[in-house]
Scaffold this active site. Structure first.
Site, PDB file in Angstrom:
ATOM      1  N   GLU A   7       0.798  -1.236   0.000  1.00 21.34           N
ATOM      2  CA  GLU A   7       0.000   0.000   0.000  1.00 21.34           C
ATOM      3  C   GLU A   7       0.823   1.275   0.000  1.00 21.34           C
ATOM      4  OE1 GLU A   7      -2.912  -2.647   2.395  1.00 21.34           O
ATOM      5  OE2 GLU A   7      -0.775  -2.531   2.088  1.00 21.34           O
ATOM      6  N   ASP A  80      -2.159  -5.364   2.939  1.00 24.06           N
ATOM      7  CA  ASP A  80      -2.380  -5.716   4.351  1.00 24.06           C
ATOM      8  C   ASP A  80      -3.208  -6.991   4.525  1.00 24.06           C
ATOM      9  OD1 ASP A  80      -0.915  -3.587   5.268  1.00 24.06           O
ATOM     10  OD2 ASP A  80      -2.631  -2.269   5.572  1.00 24.06           O
ATOM     11  N   ASP A  82      -5.892  -7.973   5.959  1.00 27.38           N
ATOM     12  CA  ASP A  82      -7.273  -7.882   6.434  1.00 27.38           C
ATOM     13  C   ASP A  82      -8.200  -7.706   5.242  1.00 27.38           C
ATOM     14  OD1 ASP A  82      -6.748  -5.298   5.649  1.00 27.38           O
ATOM     15  OD2 ASP A  82      -7.156  -4.369   7.587  1.00 27.38           O
ATOM     16  N   GLU A  84      -9.737  -5.059   4.020  1.00 29.33           N
ATOM     17  CA  GLU A  84      -9.407  -3.926   3.152  1.00 29.33           C
ATOM     18  C   GLU A  84      -8.186  -4.236   2.298  1.00 29.33           C
ATOM     19  OE1 GLU A  84     -11.005  -0.842   2.642  1.00 29.33           O
ATOM     20  OE2 GLU A  84     -12.565  -1.990   3.636  1.00 29.33           O
ATOM     21  N   TYR A 296       0.779  -6.279  12.744  1.00 32.46           N
ATOM     22  CA  TYR A 296      -0.311  -5.530  12.106  1.00 32.46           C
ATOM     23  C   TYR A 296      -1.299  -5.006  13.148  1.00 32.46           C
ATOM     24  CZ  TYR A 296      -3.721  -4.202   8.599  1.00 32.46           C
ATOM     25  OH  TYR A 296      -4.572  -3.491   7.809  1.00 32.46           O
ATOM     26  N   ARG A 298      -4.459  -3.564  12.789  1.00 30.96           N
ATOM     27  CA  ARG A 298      -5.927  -3.660  12.657  1.00 30.96           C
ATOM     28  C   ARG A 298      -6.315  -5.121  12.814  1.00 30.96           C
ATOM     29  NH1 ARG A 298      -4.852   0.276   8.699  1.00 30.96           N
ATOM     30  NH2 ARG A 298      -5.622   2.314   9.319  1.00 30.96           N
ATOM     31  N   HIS A 343      -6.512 -12.436  13.141  1.00 30.12           N
ATOM     32  CA  HIS A 343      -5.089 -12.106  13.093  1.00 30.12           C
ATOM     33  C   HIS A 343      -4.488 -12.293  14.487  1.00 30.12           C
ATOM     34  CE1 HIS A 343      -6.075 -10.570   9.259  1.00 30.12           C
ATOM     35  NE2 HIS A 343      -6.661  -9.469   9.691  1.00 30.12           N
TER      36      HIS A 343
END
Length: 868
Positions: A7, A80, A82, A84, A296, A298, A343
């Protein structure tokens, strides 16, 4: 060489070091595609087909990736780990296939890593997979739902409630929590009660405190002593009797450490300990993650990788000794209602590096890393062992009895490193230390005091307690908490004051509107159930288009029904719903709806661009208004007194509170008024302050050079001093009333000097050097609204809590990327018509006007986008 896409440029730079020259690592700069802010982006008539558009700024990033694939025919999507991140990878693959940058023989794979470390990244490269289709479908469902709610409900708000800005699926439910808490506080009636405490002493002279628990042989409850008279009688009952220790009971107790951090608990603890908002916390954690310092950030998982548990236990033994390491590792199970993104917890990537060894220069990052390190260490430490003691002291006749409690820490355990904060501090007698007390010994009375108390209303939410409540109810997800809370503040539905969240009148009106006309869609159970359905989609157990169809069927009917209502009908419903708060009973028993100013008109709920207010029905003959919180509300309209025969009053207007001299008449339609300066609370205004404001500008005296009067006042751009046509801003509002001639002349001279050198470029507060990816100087500049990062044509404001001297290049690049990502929608609306201008000038002049309608509707997009 495979092309790896992540990202952010900061992450790309770090990963490039780990992978070496055999890989090309590029950044997508977040999402590359989104739904255009126009009607039909989600086609409800054709199976919810979604039309995507590449953002203006994203086009160059997609092109750079496409160009790289011309030479390197392999694509690895490493966004990432997740939902998103999965969606960004899917969007990239779709966009590149549409450009035909991905050929039939181009291998495309997806890799995920939970930490940006060399071992995590290289291990991820050995275990590629395909994009997770169910996770992408869960994203598509959320994005479509947020678009449908935001794009269809927001225009209803604009038409029916002037001043309302938008509504969102999760945002509106979050706002309801804050508004309902405020209504609870306003309806709360305090109840008086008393307690009696005594300072007692042992035969050895050591003092301890005990509270009265039995009176006249009866056990006391919280409200047994209702007034001062009863409390005084209780004091006399204790004073008149000799006391002895009836029993001493000591019990062992233990406390276990808290689980390691997940997103919501990190936000809560950062708020409690540092006053960090959710957005600031996540932005800081993001930079720590991209630098490879933490895993990570989130996540709603609290489990730790086995190797991390082993490393943590070894670090505890090295630093604190083997006695602090439990015989077996602690295993934590997630109790969250909707734990779907399995996670790992948020933890340091290297447990041997505490904040002092890591030498992080940015204060926020250093504080947050230290918090994460301590919590992770503590979660694998031994329990704290204590001894809790209860001492009962009473009279021989059994009429009075007092109790003293306390505890002794026998073994610190995890408390040596870390203790979790509390949302609302409470006094706990169990925390006190007691002296040595023996059963049967006398208790000497050294002081007996009655204490008056009143029950307290429920506390207003902080960002920490709001996140905790949303998590308990199953509303939202780890990745959405920060954006949702930020959105309701940006929309001016909620204000944050001393870390507490207060609903603005505008937010209250919107909530009552939604509760009356769209109740189902702001119900906590409905929103939580919808979240569970979306979780089923991500698990592959439910079709996302079925979820959308069921939602849209009823929601579209509710939209259609409400669209037919007139504004007056809406206001009548809201007026009735808010009646208990708008028109509370008056002490004199008169009709609470009668205007207190003219005595004839009836009060009604009205709306304006700044929100709701109560106004007199005799307008414009009577201009009485007040906030919707009631006549006694903070900052409510009131008469402050008289001056020179004129009534001086505090009022609420379209642009905020103001003071006024007299009333509007036929001869004087605009009586003297003065707005309250920023920082002046309405409830702090008295007659003297009002007159001070009304008498501005203040004459300081004649200028020493030309004798022309120098004045101080408050204008459109804040406080100032003025000499002739020269205005010089001054920083503090209070200086307007105290500034003398010497300083005024200095300020005016400094302003004149700045004016003379207007053509010269402003000097940076700090020079950071060349942008690591795109070149060009990156500097910290002083702006009218505070310091900001400047790179080429991008200006990114620094977060309020950040000092210019603390800004690093990585932080500046992240702020620049974030600001650049926000610009496409506006630029696209502005530039599209211009780009299509033909050679013939007359037709071209009309085109921009014809294309403005979609741009106006873009206001619906932020709420929808940020609710995901």
């Amino acid at each position: 060489m495979p092309v790896v896409v992540v990202e952010s440029p900061a992450k790309a730079k770090t990963i490039n070091k780990y992978l070496g020259p055999n890989y090309t690592v590029l950044a997508s700069y977040g999402h590359v595609r989104d739904l255009p802010a126009k009607d039909g982006s989600v086609d409800t008539e054709h199976d919810f087909d979604m039309k995507w558009e590449i953002g203006v700024d994203s086009r160059k990033h997609v092109k750079a990736i496409a160009d790289a694939l011309k030479d390197d025919n392999e694509l690895i999507l490493a966004t990432d780990p997740d939902r998103e991140g999965e969606a960004i990878s899917w969007h990239l693959e779709e966009a590149l296939r549409k450009r035909k940058a991905i050929k039939k023989d181009t291998p495309v794979s997806r890799v995920v890593f939970n930490a940006i470390t060399k071992s995590a990244v290289t291990e991820a490269m050995k275990n590629p997979r395909q994009v997770d289709a169910p996770l992408v479908e869960a994203y598509l469902a959320r994005r479509a739902l947020d678009y449908l709610v935001g794009f269809n409900l927001s225009p209803v708000l604009w038409r029916k409630l002037p001043g309302a800005r938008s509504a969102g699926r999760v945002q509106s439910v979050c706002l309801r929590l804050i508004v309902e808490r405020e209504i609870e506080i306003e309806a709360f009636k305090a109840r008086e009660y008393w307690t009696v405490k005594a300072v007692l002493a042992t035969p050895r002279g050591q003092e301890y405190e005990a509270r009265l628990t039995v009176l006249a042989g009866d056990k006391l409850d919280k409200y047994s002593l209702e007034n001062a008279t009863q409390a005084e009688l209780a004091v006399q009952a204790v004073s008149s009797r000799d006391l002895t220790v009836k029993s001493v009971e000591a019990k062992p107790a233990s406390r276990n450490p808290s689980a390691p951090f997940m997103t919501s608990t990190l936000q809560q603890e950062a708020s409690r300990k540092f006053g960090m908002g959710a957005r600031q916390c996540m932005s800081t954690a993001q930079r720590l993650y991209e630098a490879g310092h933490i895993t990570y950030m989130r996540t709603d998982g609290i489990d730790m990788a086995p190797e991390a548990v082993t490393a943590t236990r070894e670090e505890i033994a090295t630093r604190y000794g083997a006695e602090f390491v439990p015989s077996s590792p602690r295993i934590y199970k997630n109790k969250a209602k909707n734990a779907q993104e399995a996670h790992e917890c948020i933890r340091p990537t290297d447990m041997s590096l505490d904040a002092t060894k890591l030498k992080i220069s940015e204060p926020d990052q250093r504080k947050l890393y230290d918090l994460i390190w301590k919590r992770t260490i503590a979660c694998q430490m031994e329990a704290a062992r204590m001894e809790r003691t209860t001492v009962d002291v009473g009279s021989a006749d059994g009429q009075v009895e007092l109790r003293a409690t306390g505890q002794v820490v026998l073994f610190e355990g995890f408390l040596k490193v870390y203790e979790e904060g509390r949302d609302d501090s409470v006094l706990d007698d169990d925390d006190k230390r007691l002296p040595q007390i023996a059963q049967g010994e006398a208790a000497e009375k050294r002081g007996i005091t009655p204490d008056q108390h009143f029950t307290q209303p429920p506390p207003r939410y902080t960002e920490a307690t709001l996140v905790k409540k949303m998590e308990e109810l199953g509303i939202g997800r780890p990745s959405t908490y920060a954006s949702v809370i930020t959105t309701i503040q940006d929309r001016e539905y909620v204000r944050k004051d001393k870390n507490r969240l207060f609903p603005e009148d505008k937010g209250r009106i919107v909530t009552i509107f939604l509760l009356n006309f769209f109740k189902r869609y702001v119900e906590y159970d409905f929103t939580a159930d919808l979240e569970e359905q979306l979780d089923d989609v991500s698990a592959g157990d439910r079709d996302y288009k079925d979820v959308l169809a069921r939602f849209w069927r009823d929601f579209s009917v509710a939209i259609a029904e409400t669209s037919e209502l007139r504004i007056t009908e809406v206001l009548d419903v809201l007026d009735a719903a808010l009646a208990p708060q708008l028109y509370p009973p008056r002490e004199d028993g008169s009709d609470p709806r009668t205007c207190p100013l003219c005595g004839e008109g009836k009060l009604h709920l009205k709306t304006s661009r700044t929100g709701g207010f109560v106004g007199c029905g005799n307008y414009p003959e009577c201009r009485y208004t007040r906030p919707i919180g009631g006549e006694g509300a903070e900052g409510g309209d009131r008469v402050l007194g008289e001056d020179a025969g004129d009534e001086i009053s505090l009022r609420s207007g379209r642009f905020g509170p103001y003071v006024q001299r007299g009333e509007a008449t036929e001869e004087n339609k605009k009586p003297p008024r003065a707005s309250l300066p920023k920082g002046w609370a309405p409830d702090s205004i008295d007659l003297d302050k009002a007159l001070t404001l009304l008498n501005l500008p203040r004459e300081i005296g004649p200028h020493p050079e030309d004798g022309e009067m120098v004045e101080a006042g408050i204008g459109r751009y804040g406080p100032y001093v003025k000499h002739g046509r020269v205005y010089a801003n001054i920083k503090d509002v209070d200086d307007v009333f105290t500034i003398g001639m010497n300083r005024a002349v200095e300020e005016l001279a400094a302003k004149a000097a700045r004016g003379a050198g207007r053509g010269a470029a402003a000097k940076p507060l700090k020079e950071l050097g060349e942008h690591p990816e795109s070149g060009g100087a990156v500097n910290i500049m002083e702006g009218r609204y505070g310091p900001y990062v400047k790179w080429e044509k991008v200006n990114a404001t620094l977060p309020k809590e950040t000092e210019p001297t603390d800004v690093t290049m990585d932080m500046a690049v992240a702020l620049i990327a974030e600001k650049a990502a926000k610009k496409p929608a506006k630029k696209a609306a502005a530039k599209k018509p211009a780009a299509k201008k033909p050679a013939a000038k007359k037709p071209a002049a009309k085109k921009p006007a014809a294309k403005k309608a979609p741009a106006k509707k873009a206001a619906a997009k932020p709420a929808a986008a940020e609710d995901s």
